[in-house]
Design an enzyme around this catalytic site. Structure first.
Site, PDB file in Angstrom:
ATOM      1  N   ASP A 161      -2.948   6.555  10.545  1.00 39.78           N
ATOM      2  CA  ASP A 161      -4.026   5.586  10.744  1.00 39.78           C
ATOM      3  C   ASP A 161      -3.486   4.352  11.455  1.00 39.78           C
ATOM      4  O   ASP A 161      -2.460   4.422  12.129  1.00 39.78           O
ATOM      5  CB  ASP A 161      -4.692   5.235   9.401  1.00 39.78           C
ATOM      6  CG  ASP A 161      -3.739   4.566   8.414  1.00 39.78           C
ATOM      7  OD1 ASP A 161      -2.613   4.197   8.807  1.00 39.78           O
ATOM      8  OD2 ASP A 161      -4.119   4.396   7.236  1.00 39.78           O
ATOM      9  N   HIS A 196       0.026   3.473   9.241  1.00 44.82           N
ATOM     10  CA  HIS A 196       0.889   4.324   8.439  1.00 44.82           C
ATOM     11  C   HIS A 196       1.231   5.650   9.098  1.00 44.82           C
ATOM     12  O   HIS A 196       0.408   6.235   9.789  1.00 44.82           O
ATOM     13  CB  HIS A 196       0.207   4.619   7.101  1.00 44.82           C
ATOM     14  CG  HIS A 196      -0.135   3.392   6.332  1.00 44.82           C
ATOM     15  ND1 HIS A 196      -1.426   2.990   6.124  1.00 44.82           N
ATOM     16  CD2 HIS A 196       0.654   2.475   5.735  1.00 44.82           C
ATOM     17  CE1 HIS A 196      -1.424   1.869   5.402  1.00 44.82           C
ATOM     18  NE2 HIS A 196      -0.170   1.545   5.163  1.00 44.82           N
ATOM     19  N   SER A 201       0.796  -1.226   0.000  1.00 49.68           N
ATOM     20  CA  SER A 201       0.000   0.000   0.000  1.00 49.68           C
ATOM     21  C   SER A 201       0.825   1.270   0.000  1.00 49.68           C
ATOM     22  O   SER A 201       0.351   2.323  -0.415  1.00 49.68           O
ATOM     23  CB  SER A 201      -0.920   0.014   1.224  1.00 49.68           C
ATOM     24  OG  SER A 201      -0.157  -0.043   2.418  1.00 49.68           O
TER      25      SER A 201
END
Length: 386
Positions: A351, A354, A61
């Protein structure tokens, strides 16, 4: 070397991406660190000299620019709705929520490479589309197949390299065998992967722990990665930018599992062990593969430094996420209904998993210009020039 000038639409994309947390982060799902590569642009937006002919991106990601948007079952997509204040009534353009990856291209003086699956799905994958590079990265991906049980669908590393093999054949057709090899030998192959494997191993319902010891697991991670790196080498790759696994045990998602809200020492310990094995395998490959060079970045040490000495870097909150729900904002991922911190710049984590843009900017500075304390045997800038 010639200079590349960004077209107007790319400038507009950056203008949108500049609104870090209000747009690119709000879709959450704990997988899309939208700020990470936005920092590349904010640091180097004025550098237009082309430093490398192409960048080929592999990973999870942190570097997914939209491949998962083309996977029907994926819950880790780059085009989930964001706040109305930035894109009222609609989702952002494809790839823009993951504009972080655009920015490393900007740093290298290259136009943004599209997600590989967008070219295939639109049946417009001309040879020229691949010359400046392409991203194969996929949110939720791991070194192993099947690490994306939580988010349902992604492209594991082997599949990403399979796709690169197709791109290689297209480049050979266009440039000729010698021309393609010359082009690829000067290009950068960035690999940012491994965190999801370790997080999955320590997941609450991981069956792997009942079958494999942690040492066996990280050894297998390294062996599997080595196999894929050798495949890439055999397909023309020579310059590798390798990003180590961070201090995953200190993510809000892991702290939230402990009543003390402290880091998971076990997850961190095996992150370090994996990184050590990664460094040793890179040394092995240097002796095995003629002409290979690399830059290894110690993400773990940089992030742990921010967490242990936050005030020195302007941070106040190292445990809780800025965006989320519940304890430490870590019971649920960052969603449009989530709670947001009042000052994003004083948080290390955005979050569940991250870092914020403020934290990522420090990481990025070291990736490009770091000393051997964090980059070995050279930083990315030196690798490109080598």
């Amino acid at each position: 070397m010639g200079r590349w000038r960004r077209p107007a639409e790319l400038r507009l994309s950056w203008t949108c991406a500049g609104k870090e947390d209000t747009r690119t982060m709000d879709h959450g799902l704990g997988l899309l660190l939208s700020c990470f590569f936005i920092v590349f642009s904010s640091l180097f937006i004025f550098s237009e000299a082309q430093l490398a002919p192409a960048l080929f991106m592999f990973g999870d990601s942190l570097v997914d620019v939209g491949n998962n948007n083309h996977l029907k079952l994926s819950l880790a997509k780059a085009d989930f709705p964001t706040t109305a204040s930035t894109f009222p009534g609609k989702s952002p353009p494809e790839g823009s929520v993951t504009a972080r990856t655009l920015l490393i291209f900007l740093k290298l003086g290259l136009p943004s490479a599209p997600p590989y699956l967008s070219l295939i799905s639109k049946s417009k994958s001309s040879n020229e589309s691949f010359v400046a590079g392409v991203s194969f990265a996929s949110g939720g991906a791991g070194i192993f197949d099947g690490t994306d049980a939580l988010y349902k669908q992604s492209l594991p590393l082997k599949k990403q390299v399979d796709y690169y093999a197709t791109v290689y054949e297209r480049l050979v057709q266009q440039l000729g065998s010698a021309g393609a090899q010359e082009h690829l030998s000067k290009s950068v192959f960035a690999v940012v992967i491994g965190s999801n494997d370790i997080l999955g191993y320590y997941g609450s319902d991981s069956s792997t722990r009942n079958k494999t010891t942690p040492q066996q697991f990280v050894d297998s991670m390294a062996a599997t990665l080595k196999e894929q790196l050798k495949r890439m080498y055999n397909l023309g790759a020579r310059k590798f930018a390798m990003v180590g696994v961070g201090a995953v045990g200190c993510c809000p998602s892991q702290r939230n599992k402990k009543s003390t809200e402290e880091c998971s020492e076990e997850a961190n310990y095996w992150s370090v062990k994996y990184n050590e094995r990664l460094k040793s395998l890179l040394q092995e490959l240097i002796s095995e593969l003629k002409g290979m060079s690399y830059s290894y970045f110690d993400t773990y040490s940089v992030m742990l430094n921010l967490i242990q000495k936050p005030a020195a870097y302007g941070f106040k909150e190292v445990k809780a996420a800025c965006c989320g729900l519940g304890n430490l904002n870590a019971d649920f991922p960052c969603l449009p209904i989530s709670t947001y911190c009042s000052n994003r710049k004083d948080h290390v984590f955005w979050d569940l998993y991250h870092p914020t843009e403020a934290a990522a900017s420090i990481v990025v500075q070291n990736i490009f210009n770091g000393t051997q304390e964090y980059t070995f045997p050279m930083n990315l800038r030196q690798l490109v020039a080598a």
